[in-house]
Write a protein that holds these residues in place. Structure first.
Motif, PDB file in Angstrom:
ATOM      1  N   GLY A   4       0.822  -1.207   0.000  1.00 51.26           N
ATOM      2  CA  GLY A   4       0.000   0.000   0.000  1.00 51.26           C
ATOM      3  C   GLY A   4       0.853   1.252   0.000  1.00 51.26           C
ATOM      4  O   GLY A   4       1.823   1.344   0.757  1.00 51.26           O
ATOM      5  N   LEU A   5       0.515   2.212  -0.857  1.00 47.94           N
ATOM      6  CA  LEU A   5       1.325   3.427  -0.979  1.00 47.94           C
ATOM      7  C   LEU A   5       0.458   4.598  -1.414  1.00 47.94           C
ATOM      8  O   LEU A   5      -0.348   4.484  -2.344  1.00 47.94           O
ATOM      9  N   THR A   6       0.604   5.720  -0.718  1.00 43.39           N
ATOM     10  CA  THR A   6      -0.041   6.975  -1.103  1.00 43.39           C
ATOM     11  C   THR A   6       1.043   8.009  -1.359  1.00 43.39           C
ATOM     12  O   THR A   6       1.920   8.212  -0.511  1.00 43.39           O
ATOM     13  N   VAL A   7       0.994   8.640  -2.543  1.00 41.51           N
ATOM     14  CA  VAL A   7       2.004   9.628  -2.927  1.00 41.51           C
ATOM     15  C   VAL A   7       1.330  10.979  -3.139  1.00 41.51           C
ATOM     16  O   VAL A   7       0.285  11.061  -3.792  1.00 41.51           O
ATOM     17  N   PHE A   8       1.946  12.031  -2.574  1.00 41.74           N
ATOM     18  CA  PHE A   8       1.471  13.395  -2.771  1.00 41.74           C
ATOM     19  C   PHE A   8       2.503  14.109  -3.634  1.00 41.74           C
ATOM     20  O   PHE A   8       3.603  14.411  -3.169  1.00 41.74           O
ATOM     21  N   CYS A   9       2.153  14.345  -4.894  1.00 41.60           N
ATOM     22  CA  CYS A   9       3.128  14.805  -5.878  1.00 41.60           C
ATOM     23  C   CYS A   9       2.939  16.279  -6.240  1.00 41.60           C
ATOM     24  O   CYS A   9       1.914  16.647  -6.832  1.00 41.60           O
ATOM     25  N   PRO A  10       3.899  17.145  -5.916  1.00 38.50           N
ATOM     26  CA  PRO A  10       3.828  18.546  -6.360  1.00 38.50           C
ATOM     27  C   PRO A  10       3.971  18.609  -7.884  1.00 38.50           C
ATOM     28  O   PRO A  10       4.763  17.863  -8.466  1.00 38.50           O
ATOM     29  N   THR A  11       3.217  19.473  -8.528  1.00 41.15           N
ATOM     30  CA  THR A  11       3.269  19.591  -9.986  1.00 41.15           C
ATOM     31  C   THR A  11       4.599  20.185 -10.440  1.00 41.15           C
ATOM     32  O   THR A  11       5.361  20.724  -9.634  1.00 41.15           O
ATOM     33  N   ASP A  12       4.870  20.098 -11.739  1.00 42.66           N
ATOM     34  CA  ASP A  12       6.149  20.565 -12.283  1.00 42.66           C
ATOM     35  C   ASP A  12       6.407  22.033 -11.960  1.00 42.66           C
ATOM     36  O   ASP A  12       7.518  22.411 -11.569  1.00 42.66           O
ATOM     37  N   ALA A  13       5.395  22.879 -12.124  1.00 41.58           N
ATOM     38  CA  ALA A  13       5.576  24.315 -11.871  1.00 41.58           C
ATOM     39  C   ALA A  13       5.940  24.565 -10.411  1.00 41.58           C
ATOM     40  O   ALA A  13       6.797  25.406 -10.099  1.00 41.58           O
ATOM     41  N   VAL A  14       5.304  23.840  -9.512  1.00 38.47           N
ATOM     42  CA  VAL A  14       5.575  23.997  -8.077  1.00 38.47           C
ATOM     43  C   VAL A  14       7.002  23.573  -7.749  1.00 38.47           C
ATOM     44  O   VAL A  14       7.721  24.269  -7.022  1.00 38.47           O
ATOM     45  N   VAL A  15       7.435  22.431  -8.288  1.00 41.09           N
ATOM     46  CA  VAL A  15       8.789  21.931  -8.023  1.00 41.09           C
ATOM     47  C   VAL A  15       9.838  22.886  -8.603  1.00 41.09           C
ATOM     48  O   VAL A  15      10.849  23.176  -7.948  1.00 41.09           O
ATOM     49  N   ASN A  16       9.603  23.370  -9.801  1.00 42.09           N
ATOM     50  CA  ASN A  16      10.564  24.298 -10.433  1.00 42.09           C
ATOM     51  C   ASN A  16      10.734  25.568  -9.609  1.00 42.09           C
ATOM     52  O   ASN A  16      11.855  26.083  -9.466  1.00 42.09           O
ATOM     53  N   ASP A  17       9.653  26.090  -9.053  1.00 44.44           N
ATOM     54  CA  ASP A  17       9.741  27.292  -8.217  1.00 44.44           C
ATOM     55  C   ASP A  17      10.472  27.011  -6.904  1.00 44.44           C
ATOM     56  O   ASP A  17      11.079  27.903  -6.313  1.00 44.44           O
ATOM     57  N   LYS A  76      -2.073  14.946  -6.907  1.00 40.63           N
ATOM     58  CA  LYS A  76      -1.374  16.198  -7.197  1.00 40.63           C
ATOM     59  C   LYS A  76      -1.634  17.172  -6.055  1.00 40.63           C
ATOM     60  O   LYS A  76      -2.747  17.249  -5.531  1.00 40.63           O
ATOM     61  N   ILE A  77      -0.598  17.917  -5.666  1.00 36.75           N
ATOM     62  CA  ILE A  77      -0.764  18.954  -4.649  1.00 36.75           C
ATOM     63  C   ILE A  77      -0.184  20.266  -5.147  1.00 36.75           C
ATOM     64  O   ILE A  77       0.662  20.287  -6.041  1.00 36.75           O
ATOM     65  N   ASN A  78      -0.646  21.371  -4.567  1.00 34.36           N
ATOM     66  CA  ASN A  78      -0.283  22.696  -5.080  1.00 34.36           C
ATOM     67  C   ASN A  78       0.931  23.316  -4.401  1.00 34.36           C
ATOM     68  O   ASN A  78       1.315  24.444  -4.721  1.00 34.36           O
ATOM     69  N   LYS A  79       1.552  22.594  -3.459  1.00 37.47           N
ATOM     70  CA  LYS A  79       2.753  23.091  -2.790  1.00 37.47           C
ATOM     71  C   LYS A  79       3.662  21.917  -2.448  1.00 37.47           C
ATOM     72  O   LYS A  79       3.204  20.779  -2.323  1.00 37.47           O
TER      73      LYS A  79
END
Length: 403
Positions: free
Chosen positions: A225-238, A323-326
Motif C-alpha cells: 500500500g502506498l499513497t504519494v502526494f506529488c507537487p506539480t512541475d511548476a511547483v517543483v521548479n519554483d 497532485k498537490i499545489n505546494k
C-alpha cells in the motif's frame, strides 16, 4: 425512610457510571509513539513502519511486541533481506496474545506455544509461525520459533511498556531465527511509479526521486500500500532554489515526506482527518503532517506550510497518487512560513449624520436574538459532550447519596 430507594439506586448506578467514564477516557495504542520514547529501538520502529506492520499492530486489540534493539536489528539487516521478507521475520516477533512480564513466569507447565502475526496472516506455512516461550532456570525466559528444532534463540531482557490486556512491548536479546520467515518473498508488482508521474504533470518530482534514489523506497512499499502526494512541475521548479540548499540526506527525507506507507483513498482522507506518518518517519524524527478537510477540499498541514490536493493521477489499490499545489515542508527542515496580513482599509471621510440617516440606521440594525439562543440552551437544544453528560449524572447521583 423514603430516601432508601433513591440511595439504593445511586449505589447501583455509581459503579456503572465510573466504568462508563473510564471507558470514554481509553484510547487505541500506537506502537510507533510507544517506541519513539526509547531511542534504542529506533531502527526496529522504523522498519515496523516501512513493512506496514505498525498499522497492523495498532489495529489489533490484544498484542505482544518482542522488540529488538538497534544492535540486534543491525545483525538482521546484515542478511540483506528484501523488505517483503523482512516483514515476515518481524511479524514473527509480534504475538497475537498478551504476555506481560509477570505472565512470562506463569505459563502452564513452564512452556507455551503462541501464534505470531506471521502465522495469523496466513503467510507462514504449516505451524512455522508459532513461537515457543519457556520459563528457564535462574529467572530467565527463552523464546524460539517453532520451526527452529526446539532452539531458543533469544531471552527476555526487560519490559518496555505494558497496557494490560491491550498491548505489551518486551525486549528480547536476539532475532528469532526461522528458515520459513527468511525464505525469499515475491517483490514489487512491477508498476513504474516514476513513469506514471512523469506522464501526468509530475515529471520534475519523479526526476528528483530517481536522482536521489528515493524512488526505491517508494517502490518497495507498492505491494503493501502506498499513497504519494506529488507537487506539480511548476511547483517543483519554483522550489528548486531552496531544494538545492539542502544536504543530500535532507533531500531524501524531504522526498520521502511526500509518501505514506498505506493506501489512502480520497474518501478515506476526507473521513479520517488527523496526524499521518510518512516514509520519512523514523523514531524521534516524526516527519508527520495533519490531514484536514473542508467539504470536498482536502489539505495537508505541516507546521511549516499547508498544501491542497488538486487532483488524482492514479487510484488503483494498492497505489494512489495525488497532485498537490505546494511542496510539503517538514518542520524538521524548514521554519514556519510567515503569513502576510492584508493592508487595513483606508479610513472613510467623516460625514455628519442627519436625522434621516439615524432613522435608517435604526431600521437596518440587526435584531438581538441572544435571548432566544439562551432559551434554546436552557431547553436542551445546545449540545452537551459525552464527558460533561456523564459528570452531570454522576454529580446528581452523588448529591442524592449525601442527602
Amino acid at each position: 425512610m423514603e430516601k432508601r430507594p433513591l440511595l439504593t439506586t445511586t449505589l447501583l448506578l455509581f459503579p456503572l457510571l465510573v466504568l462508563l467514564l473510564s471507558s470514554t477516557a481509553s484510547h487505541a495504542h500506537n506502537i510507533t509513539r510507544i517506541l519513539a520514547k526509547h531511542p534504542e529501538f529506533s531502527t526496529f520502529n522504523h522498519y515496523l513502519t516501512v513493512t506496514h506492520l505498525a498499522a497492523e499492530i495498532n489495529r489489533r486489540q490484544t498484542i505482544t511486541v518482542l522488540a529488538l534493539d538497534n544492535s540486534a536489528m543491525s545483525s538482521l539487516l546484515s542478511k540483506q533481506l528484501s523488505v517483503y521478507t523482512l516483514r515476515n521475520v518481524l511479524s514473527l516477533h509480534v504475538l497475537t496474545d498478551y504476555f506481560g512480564s509477570k505472565k512470562l513466569h506463569q505459563v502452564t507447565n513452564g512452556t507455551a506455544l503462541t501464534s505470531s502475526m506471521f502465522q495469523a496472516t496466513g503467510s507462514a506455512p504449516g505451524s512455522s509461525g508459532y513461537v515457543n516461550i519457556t520459563d528457564l532456570k535462574g529467572g530467565k525466559v527463552g523464546f524460539g520459533a517453532e520451526d527452529n528444532d526446539g532452539k531458543l534463540d533469544a531471552t527476555y531482557v526487560k519490559s518496555v511498556a505494558e497496557f494490560p490486556y491491550n498491548i505489551s512491548v518486551l525486549q528480547i536479546s536476539h532475532v528469532l531465527n526461522s528458515d520459513e520467515a527468511e525464505a525469499p518473498t515475491p517483490g514489487p508488482s512491477g508498476l513504474n511509479l516514476t513513469a506514471i508521474m512523469a506522464k501526468q504533470g509530475c515529471k520534475a518530482f519523479a526526476d528528483l526521486l530517481i536522482a536521489t534514489g528515493a524512488h526505491t523506497t517508494f517502490e518497495e512499499n507498492l505491494d503493501g500500500g502506498l499513497t504519494v502526494f506529488c507537487p506539480t512541475d511548476a511547483v517543483v521548479n519554483d522550489f528548486m532554489p531552496k531544494y538545492k540548499n539542502l544536504t543530500e540526506a535532507h533531500k531524501v527525507s524531504l522526498l520521502l515526506y511526500h509518501g505514506t506507507p498505506v493506501y489512502q483513498s480520497l474518501q478515506t482522507l476526507k473521513s479520517s482527518n488527523g496526524v499521518m506518518n510518512t516514509l520519512a518517519t523514523d523514531g524521534a524524527s516524526k516527519y508527520d503532517f495533519t490531514v484536514q478537510n473542508d467539504g470536498e477540499i482536502v489539505t495537508l498541514k505541516t507546521k511549516a506550510t499547508t498544501a491542497k490536493i488538486t487532483g488524482t493521477l492514479k487510484d488503483e489499490e494498492p497505489l494512489v497518487i495525488y497532485k498537490i499545489n505546494k511542496v510539503l515542508l517538514p518542520i524538521e527542515l524548514f521554519k514556519p512560513e510567515v503569513e502576510t496580513e492584508a493592508p487595513a482599509p483606508a479610513p472613510t471621510p467623516h460625514k455628519r449624520k442627519t436625522k434621516k440617516d439615524k432613522d435608517e440606521a435604526e431600521a437596518d440594525a440587526p435584531v438581538d436574538d441572544s435571548e432566544d439562543q439562551t432559551a434554546d440552551n436552557e431547553n436542551g437544544v445546545g449540545r452537551i459532550s459525552g464527558g460533561h453528560l456523564i459528570w452531570m449524572v454522576l454529580s446528581s447521583c452523588m448529591g442524592i447519596f449525601f442527602m
